[in-house]
Design a protein around this motif. Structure first.
Motif, short mmCIF file in Angstrom:
data_model
loop_
_atom_site.label_atom_id
_atom_site.label_comp_id
_atom_site.label_asym_id
_atom_site.label_seq_id
_atom_site.Cartn_x
_atom_site.Cartn_y
_atom_site.Cartn_z
N GLY A 125 80.30 3.23 -12.24
CA GLY A 125 80.51 4.49 -12.94
C GLY A 125 81.71 4.40 -13.85
O GLY A 125 82.27 3.32 -14.08
N LEU A 126 82.13 5.57 -14.35
CA LEU A 126 83.21 5.60 -15.32
C LEU A 126 84.52 6.16 -14.77
O LEU A 126 85.57 5.88 -15.30
CB LEU A 126 82.80 6.46 -16.54
CG LEU A 126 81.61 5.93 -17.34
CD1 LEU A 126 81.26 6.91 -18.45
CD2 LEU A 126 81.91 4.56 -17.92
N GLY A 127 84.46 6.93 -13.73
CA GLY A 127 85.68 7.54 -13.20
C GLY A 127 86.42 6.62 -12.26
O GLY A 127 85.98 5.52 -11.94
N ALA A 128 87.59 7.10 -11.80
CA ALA A 128 88.40 6.33 -10.86
C ALA A 128 88.29 6.87 -9.45
O ALA A 128 89.08 6.54 -8.58
CB ALA A 128 89.87 6.34 -11.30
N GLY A 129 87.28 7.72 -9.19
CA GLY A 129 87.11 8.33 -7.88
C GLY A 129 86.51 7.39 -6.86
O GLY A 129 86.15 6.24 -7.15
N ALA A 130 86.35 7.93 -5.65
CA ALA A 130 85.88 7.10 -4.54
C ALA A 130 84.46 6.60 -4.72
O ALA A 130 84.07 5.59 -4.14
CB ALA A 130 85.99 7.90 -3.23
N GLY A 131 83.66 7.28 -5.52
CA GLY A 131 82.27 6.87 -5.70
C GLY A 131 82.06 5.77 -6.71
O GLY A 131 80.93 5.29 -6.88
N ASN A 132 83.11 5.35 -7.39
CA ASN A 132 82.98 4.31 -8.41
C ASN A 132 83.32 2.96 -7.79
O ASN A 132 84.47 2.70 -7.42
CB ASN A 132 83.92 4.62 -9.58
CG ASN A 132 83.64 3.73 -10.78
OD1 ASN A 132 82.61 3.09 -10.86
ND2 ASN A 132 84.57 3.70 -11.71
#
Length: 445
Positions: A125-132
């Motif tokens: 993905g593109l974000g820096a969150g836990a799901g990336n």
């Protein structure tokens, strides 16, 4: 050329097989158990228990195991004689010292050629969150005179911990982390994954060399985009052929998770490997700029806008002499545009170089008066200069009235509050100057 061909070519040029990276310092050992010998070798017993799909072998990929499990690793070595675009990798030895300007004081002793780790992630993905999740970690570093590109890939989420453990073992070898937007994306993503995998956040504290920001400083007004793929083509002479865009990498990886066929991932490996080479050459380019190589190792910019932007960046980095040479070249260029004239004049105003600032504002004012722009910034600057510095109210009034005329011709004058506020401010300036000019007239006897 297929990725496998590129990999083999790199090994043949280097005159040997892949090297074996070290396992890191004691600081990493405190964060995770020591990486086993199998971490750099696919010949251990665990590797034999799990044969790879033949397509992986075609890609030059091997299975790597450690105490946390296994993952896939591809390594390519490039000799110093290798050219990527206009730069030869061997230029790193002389250009790297200039990059110490990114960290003045911290790097007074300079930067060693083997102290820099290049990093580029391919993520889901593109974000820096836990799901990336970073499904591929691209690393580049110099080892015994060769530029080594390592690409780690996980075949499923359970392999992430083993991949991260090996990375943590490598990090203490380096002091600097070179990226393209890695300060705000790649490294925060890794820090998040370190935490989620139980390794903690502070496994390593790098000194960042993020080349996105100087690229924007220098090329934001001369290039259509500051994406790495565009910068490398326009300024580094690198042309990608049959490249898989980075935006498609996640969907290709998800397709691999669904059907288990690794062959489409060849394009992702190739894209990431090119990124690692381009990042190294971009570091060489900025290193040359910061070590006195402008005009020799790096050609002077052709466009006045780029001359000024490069000079402004060099000045901020502590290289005033090189910046001054660029400012002089730009100011003498007949094709210099309005915005460039304004930017250079603003710099001269700040530096107290009023003589050249006034000349640049006058050139810009003539361009605006001829219809090249609706901007009245040069007129306003000249009005302020003649009013406050020279006490020449007649000249100041002439430029204020010229600015008033320009802003009245502005097509958005009655649509925005900012334009109306500028117009009102100019009215007040014009009226004040008229009063000053009237008061300065000699009283009739």
């Amino acid at each position: 050329m297929r990725v496998a061909d590129i990999s083999e070519a790199g090994r043949n040029e280097a005159g040997g097989g892949p090297g074996r990276p070290g396992t890191g310092a004691a600081a990493a050992a405190d964060a995770v158990p020591p990486v086993s010998d199998a971490a750099g070798d696919a010949d251990g017993p665990d590797a034999e228990d799990e044969p790879l799909h033949p397509a992986w072998t075609e890609l030059g990929v091997k299975l790597v195991t450690n105490e946390w499990g296994g993952f896939l690793l591809r390594e390519t070595r490039y000799p110093q004689t290798h050219y990527h675009g206009t730069h030869r990798l061997g230029e790193w030895e002389t250009s790297v010292r200039g990059l110490a300007a990114f960290h003045p004081g911290v790097s007074d002793e300079g930067i060693g050629a083997e102290e820099v780790l290049f990093l580029d992630l391919e993520t889901t993905g593109l974000g820096a969150g836990a799901g990336n999740v970073p499904f591929m970690i691209g690393l580049g570093y110099w080892d015994n005179g060769s530029y080594v590109v390592e690409q780690s890939l996980i075949r499923h989420p359970a392999e992430e911990r083993a991949m991260l453990a090996r990375l943590i073992g490598l990090l203490p070898r380096f002091r600097f982390l070179a990226t393209y937007n890695g300060r705000t994306f790649d490294w925060p993503v890794l820090e998040s994954r370190f935490i989620l995998n139980g390794f903690g956040r502070t496994v390593w504290t790098p000194l960042h060399l993020d080349f996105l920001h100087p690229s924007r400083s220098v090329w934001r007004n001369t290039l259509a985009s500051c994406r790495l793929s565009h910068v490398e083509e326009e300024r580094l002479g690198i042309v990608r052929r049959d490249d898989v865009p980075g935006s498609l990498a996640p969907s290709i990886y998800f397709q691999f998770l669904a059907d288990g066929d690794p062959r489409p991932l060849a394009g992702v490996f190739h894209h990431n490997e090119t990124d690692m080479l381009s990042l190294a050459c971009l570091a060489i380019r900025f290193g040359h700029l910061l070590s006195g190589g402008l005009g020799t190792a790096v050609p002077f910019p052709d466009e006045p806008e780029e001359m000024v932007r490069t000079g402004l960046w060099l000045e901020r980095m502590g290289h005033a002499a090189a910046a001054a040479a660029l400012f002089e070249r730009a100011s003498g260029n007949e094709d210099i545009g309005y915005s460039t004239l304004i930017a250079l004049a603003a710099r001269d105003k700040k530096a107290g170089n009023w003589r050249r600032a006034v000349l640049l504002w006058q050139r810009a004012a003539l361009a605006a008066a001829s219809g090249a722009t609706f901007s009245c910034e040069a007129h306003i600057e000249l009005a302020m200069f003649y009013e406050h510095k020279m006490k020449d109210y007649e000249s100041a009034l002439a430029y204020a009235e010229g600015a008033f005329e320009l802003i009245q011709r502005h097509p958005l004058l009655h649509r925005g509050g900012r334009q109306r506020a500028e117009l009102e401010a100019l009215r007040k300036r014009r009226d004040r100057l008229r009063r000053k000019l009237e008061a300065a007239k000699p009283t009739a006897q």
